[in-house]
Enzyme design. Structure first.
Site, PDB file in Angstrom:
ATOM      1  N   GLU A  61       0.833  -1.206   0.000  1.00  0.00           N
ATOM      2  CA  GLU A  61       0.000   0.000   0.000  1.00  0.00           C
ATOM      3  C   GLU A  61       0.865   1.253   0.000  1.00  0.00           C
ATOM      4  O   GLU A  61       0.596   2.217  -0.724  1.00  0.00           O
ATOM      5  CB  GLU A  61      -0.895   0.026   1.246  1.00  0.00           C
ATOM      6  N   CYS A  92      -1.809  -2.810   7.365  1.00  0.00           N
ATOM      7  CA  CYS A  92      -1.150  -2.714   8.673  1.00  0.00           C
ATOM      8  C   CYS A  92      -1.310  -1.289   9.223  1.00  0.00           C
ATOM      9  O   CYS A  92      -1.758  -0.375   8.516  1.00  0.00           O
ATOM     10  CB  CYS A  92       0.328  -3.098   8.561  1.00  0.00           C
ATOM     11  N   CYS A  95       0.464   1.516   7.250  1.00  0.00           N
ATOM     12  CA  CYS A  95      -0.230   1.822   5.985  1.00  0.00           C
ATOM     13  C   CYS A  95      -1.520   2.584   6.245  1.00  0.00           C
ATOM     14  O   CYS A  95      -1.897   3.456   5.462  1.00  0.00           O
ATOM     15  CB  CYS A  95      -0.498   0.539   5.203  1.00  0.00           C
TER      16      CYS A  95
HETATM   17  N1  THU Z   1       2.329  -6.475   3.974  1.00  0.00           N
HETATM   18  C1  THU Z   1       1.846  -5.624   3.026  1.00  0.00           C
HETATM   19  O1  THU Z   1       2.474  -5.413   1.981  1.00  0.00           O
HETATM   20  N2  THU Z   1       0.673  -5.031   3.265  1.00  0.00           N
HETATM   21  C2  THU Z   1      -0.128  -5.270   4.340  1.00  0.00           C
HETATM   22  O2  THU Z   1      -1.174  -4.662   4.464  1.00  0.00           O
HETATM   23  C3  THU Z   1       0.284  -6.249   5.335  1.00  0.00           C
HETATM   24  C4  THU Z   1       1.676  -6.725   5.232  1.00  0.00           C
HETATM   25  C5  THU Z   1       3.591  -7.165   3.702  1.00  0.00           C
HETATM   26  C6  THU Z   1       4.769  -6.720   4.505  1.00  0.00           C
HETATM   27  C7  THU Z   1       5.638  -7.958   4.451  1.00  0.00           C
HETATM   28  O3  THU Z   1       6.398  -7.931   3.245  1.00  0.00           O
HETATM   29  C8  THU Z   1       4.661  -9.105   4.356  1.00  0.00           C
HETATM   30  O4  THU Z   1       3.425  -8.533   3.981  1.00  0.00           O
HETATM   31  C9  THU Z   1       4.487  -9.869   5.654  1.00  0.00           C
HETATM   32  O5  THU Z   1       4.227  -9.017   6.700  1.00  0.00           O
END
Ligand code: THU
Length: 139
Positions: A61, A92, A95
């Site tokens: 994101e 998360c 984000c």
């Molecule tokens: N991750 C994202 O890209 N977006 C989210 O909303 C949740 C987590 C990624 C970060 C990391 O590379 C992987 O997911 C595991 O946490």
């Protein structure tokens, strides 16, 4: 909002899916794609990019939004987060904060998966009472 289907442009889901295929996630193996629609009608994409220094990982994101900003886009109407797990993936905390910077509080954030399961939230549902540029401008 609710879990019912939100009318989404098919290209937006396709863009998030395409971004998913670009994810660099050798450590978690958890691939994420994101795509946002800009107010000017463009679609921008991002994927998660991990790092051997784990804490430097950047989520899909935030990469999506940064990719848009570097291309001159700062206003968005909707963002889609695409993963291929049974449950959809909510953004998360970091984000949520960055989304709150660039999206209206009532803008939809939509998580979808490969089975077209969808969950929709507004930005303010994900981060109520967010700290935004508004507070700084009232200083
Ligand atoms: N991750 C994202 O890209 N977006 C989210 O909303 C949740 C987590 C990624 C970060 C990391 O590379 C992987 O997911 C595991 O946490």
């Amino acid at each position: 909002m609710n879990d019912s289907k939100f009318e989404l442009p098919a290209e937006l889901i396709e863009a998030a899916k395409d971004a998913y295929t670009k994810a660099y996630a050798p450590y978690s193996k958890f691939h994420v794609g994101a795509a946002a629609l800009t107010k000017s009608g463009n679609i921008v994409k991002g994927c998660n990019v991990e790092n051997a220094s784990y804490g430097l990982t950047v989520c899909a994101e935030r990469n999506c939004i940064s990719n848009a900003v570097i291309n001159g886009e700062q206003e968005f109407t909707v963002i889609v987060i695409y993963t291929e797990i049974d449950e959809v993936t909510p953004p998360c905390g970091a984000c949520r904060q960055v989304i709150s910077e660039f999206f209206a509080s009532d803008a939809p954030v939509i998580a979808v998966n490969h089975k077209n399961k969808q969950k929709v939230w507004t930005v303010s549902e994900l981060l109520p009472d967010a700290f935004t540029p508004k507070q700084l401008s009232e200083n």
